[in-house]
Design a protein around this motif. Structure first.
Motif, short mmCIF file in Angstrom:
data_model
loop_
_atom_site.label_atom_id
_atom_site.label_comp_id
_atom_site.label_asym_id
_atom_site.label_seq_id
_atom_site.Cartn_x
_atom_site.Cartn_y
_atom_site.Cartn_z
N TYR A 5 0.87 -1.18 0.00
CA TYR A 5 0.00 0.00 0.00
C TYR A 5 0.91 1.23 0.00
CZ TYR A 5 -3.68 -3.29 1.31
OH TYR A 5 -4.56 -4.34 1.34
N VAL A 6 1.41 1.60 -1.17
CA VAL A 6 2.46 2.62 -1.27
C VAL A 6 1.96 3.98 -0.78
CG1 VAL A 6 4.03 3.81 -2.85
CG2 VAL A 6 3.51 1.38 -3.18
N ALA A 7 0.77 4.37 -1.15
CA ALA A 7 0.25 5.68 -0.77
C ALA A 7 0.10 5.79 0.74
CB ALA A 7 -1.09 5.93 -1.46
N ASP A 8 -0.43 4.76 1.38
CA ASP A 8 -0.58 4.79 2.84
C ASP A 8 0.78 4.77 3.52
OD1 ASP A 8 -3.36 4.91 2.95
OD2 ASP A 8 -3.56 2.75 2.68
N MET A 9 1.74 4.03 2.95
CA MET A 9 3.08 4.01 3.53
C MET A 9 3.67 5.42 3.54
SD MET A 9 6.55 2.22 2.06
CE MET A 9 6.66 3.52 0.80
N TRP A 10 3.60 6.12 2.41
CA TRP A 10 4.13 7.47 2.35
C TRP A 10 3.34 8.43 3.24
CZ3 TRP A 10 8.66 8.99 0.86
CH2 TRP A 10 9.39 8.22 -0.06
N ALA A 11 2.06 8.17 3.40
CA ALA A 11 1.27 9.00 4.30
C ALA A 11 1.77 8.89 5.74
CB ALA A 11 -0.21 8.60 4.22
N TYR A 12 2.07 7.67 6.19
CA TYR A 12 2.60 7.50 7.54
C TYR A 12 4.01 8.08 7.66
CZ TYR A 12 -1.21 4.76 9.44
OH TYR A 12 -2.45 4.38 9.93
N ILE A 13 4.80 7.97 6.60
CA ILE A 13 6.12 8.60 6.63
C ILE A 13 5.98 10.11 6.77
CG2 ILE A 13 8.17 9.08 5.23
CD1 ILE A 13 7.93 6.26 4.10
N ALA A 14 5.04 10.70 6.04
CA ALA A 14 4.81 12.15 6.12
C ALA A 14 4.38 12.55 7.53
CB ALA A 14 3.76 12.57 5.10
N ILE A 15 3.55 11.74 8.16
CA ILE A 15 3.10 12.03 9.52
C ILE A 15 4.28 12.02 10.49
CG2 ILE A 15 1.75 11.11 11.45
CD1 ILE A 15 -0.30 10.16 9.31
N VAL A 16 5.16 11.04 10.35
CA VAL A 16 6.34 10.96 11.22
C VAL A 16 7.24 12.18 11.01
CG1 VAL A 16 8.45 9.67 11.71
CG2 VAL A 16 6.29 8.46 11.39
N VAL A 17 7.40 12.60 9.76
CA VAL A 17 8.25 13.76 9.45
C VAL A 17 7.66 15.02 10.09
CG1 VAL A 17 9.05 15.27 7.60
CG2 VAL A 17 9.22 12.80 7.35
N VAL A 18 6.37 15.22 9.94
CA VAL A 18 5.73 16.41 10.53
C VAL A 18 5.84 16.38 12.05
CG1 VAL A 18 3.52 17.58 10.86
CG2 VAL A 18 4.17 16.75 8.59
N PHE A 19 5.63 15.21 12.66
CA PHE A 19 5.76 15.08 14.11
C PHE A 19 7.17 15.44 14.55
CE2 PHE A 19 7.04 12.42 17.71
CZ PHE A 19 6.11 12.77 18.66
N SER A 20 8.17 14.96 13.84
CA SER A 20 9.57 15.22 14.20
C SER A 20 9.89 16.71 14.08
CB SER A 20 10.51 14.40 13.32
OG SER A 20 10.24 13.03 13.43
N ILE A 21 9.42 17.33 13.00
CA ILE A 21 9.68 18.76 12.80
C ILE A 21 9.02 19.58 13.90
CG2 ILE A 21 9.20 20.72 11.28
CD1 ILE A 21 9.54 18.82 8.91
N ALA A 22 7.79 19.21 14.28
CA ALA A 22 7.08 19.95 15.32
C ALA A 22 7.81 19.88 16.65
CB ALA A 22 5.65 19.40 15.46
N ASN A 37 11.00 19.17 17.11
CA ASN A 37 12.29 19.84 16.97
C ASN A 37 12.13 21.36 17.07
OD1 ASN A 37 15.19 19.47 16.42
ND2 ASN A 37 14.75 20.59 14.54
N SER A 38 11.06 21.89 16.51
CA SER A 38 10.78 23.32 16.63
C SER A 38 10.49 23.70 18.07
CB SER A 38 9.59 23.70 15.74
OG SER A 38 9.86 23.41 14.38
N ALA A 39 9.76 22.82 18.78
CA ALA A 39 9.49 23.07 20.20
C ALA A 39 10.78 23.09 21.01
CB ALA A 39 8.53 22.02 20.74
N LEU A 40 11.72 22.20 20.66
CA LEU A 40 13.01 22.19 21.35
C LEU A 40 13.79 23.48 21.07
CD1 LEU A 40 14.18 18.51 20.79
CD2 LEU A 40 13.43 19.54 22.94
N GLY A 41 13.72 23.99 19.84
CA GLY A 41 14.38 25.25 19.53
C GLY A 41 13.80 26.40 20.34
N LEU A 42 12.47 26.41 20.49
CA LEU A 42 11.82 27.43 21.31
C LEU A 42 12.24 27.29 22.77
CD1 LEU A 42 9.77 29.71 21.67
CD2 LEU A 42 7.98 27.98 21.86
N ALA A 43 12.29 26.04 23.26
CA ALA A 43 12.71 25.80 24.64
C ALA A 43 14.14 26.28 24.87
CB ALA A 43 12.60 24.31 24.97
N GLU A 44 15.00 26.11 23.88
CA GLU A 44 16.38 26.59 24.01
C GLU A 44 16.42 28.10 24.23
OE1 GLU A 44 20.54 26.75 21.42
OE2 GLU A 44 18.71 25.95 20.53
N ARG A 45 15.65 28.83 23.43
CA ARG A 45 15.64 30.29 23.57
C ARG A 45 15.06 30.71 24.91
NH1 ARG A 45 14.12 29.59 18.11
NH2 ARG A 45 11.90 29.78 18.60
#
Length: 269
Positions: free
Chosen positions: A235-252, A254-262
């Protein structure tokens, strides 16, 4: 030709110049991201990229929208989030004190550093059977492995960061008769934060990698398991959908950690 007036030059400050540079970098970053998405959209729609390998980003977004309301997505997201955050928290709680110990007691640092660096390169997946025998077939082994992967870079960067603090700051803390706690939290940690936080961010990345990789192979729940299941079932489309979700979660996060640093640097100084 544009001529800058003396009044405008007087109002020009390093801070305003830094803000403009950040704004330009943000614009360039988003422009590159949009261009990449459009390129992938065109490549998948025209057949440059085989649909058995990747589908169009618009189709991935549609599958993400269909996945998010589902019941199993909430279960998978909760499982993965708890596992990542638990592993990351253990990595921070263990890595920072270990880094302080390695820096403070130089003999221990010289003795343990080669072992820690070796553990950094060791495939921790090899210890999974032992951890399953001790902790059982649950999230425990994944948390231990992912937290170990996060702990090592945090400990090493903390040791290096504290070692790079200028000697004059140590003398300053002693000259004002600061307590040991004040020396660490008012002088050493604020001075070392620019180097410690990249290690903490790297530790989070390794916690994500360890969790998703272990779920992909061994778990029966989680975003990594679901992406692996979709991959195995083609199920290629669903696989990439879950990969996209993981990427967005990681970016969010990581951005929170950058804010915490400041925030932490502002409060500690």
């Amino acid at each position: 030709m544009t001529v800058t007036s003396p009044q405008a030059a007087l109002h020009e400050t390093p801070r305003s110049g830094f803000r403009r540079a950040k704004h330009r970098a943000r614009v360039v970053r988003w422009t590159m991201l949009v261009a990449l998405v459009l390129l992938l959209e065109a490549a998948t729609r025209t057949g440059w990229i085989d649909r058995n390998q990747m589908v169009a980003p618009s189709e991935i977004l549609a599958h993400v929208a269909a996945i998010i309301p589902s019941t199993h997505f909430v279960t998978d997201l909760t499982r993965t989030s708890v596992t990542i955050l638990a592993a990351f928290a253990l990595g921070v709680l263990g890595g920072v004190p270990l880094g302080v110990l390695l820096w403070r007691v130089r003999v221990i640092g010289r003795v343990l550093e080669p072992f820690i660096v070796t553990g950094y390169a060791m495939p921790t997946l090899l210890f999974y059977p032992i951890l399953v025998a001790v902790l059982g077939l649950n999230a425990g082994p994944i948390i231990v492995i992912a937290s170990t992967m996060a702990l090592i870079p945090i400990a090493l960067t903390t040791m290096v960061a504290l070692g790079d603090v200028k000697p004059v700051l140590h003398k300053l803390a002693r000259s004002v008769d600061a307590s040991r706690r004040q020396q660490y939290f008012k002088v050493l940690f604020p001075a070392a934060t620019p180097l410690i936080f990249p290690g903490i961010k790297l530790g989070f990345i390794y916690a994500v990698i360890g969790t998703i990789a272990m779920e992909f192979i061994l778990a029966s729940k989680g975003l990594g398991f679901r992406a692996g299941f979709m991959y195995r079932e083609l199920y290629v489309a669903d696989m990439w959908a879950y990969i996209a979700i993981v990427v967005v979660f990681s970016i969010a996060v990581n951005s929170a950690l950058g804010l915490a640093e400041r925030v932490i640097r502002r409060d500690m100084l």
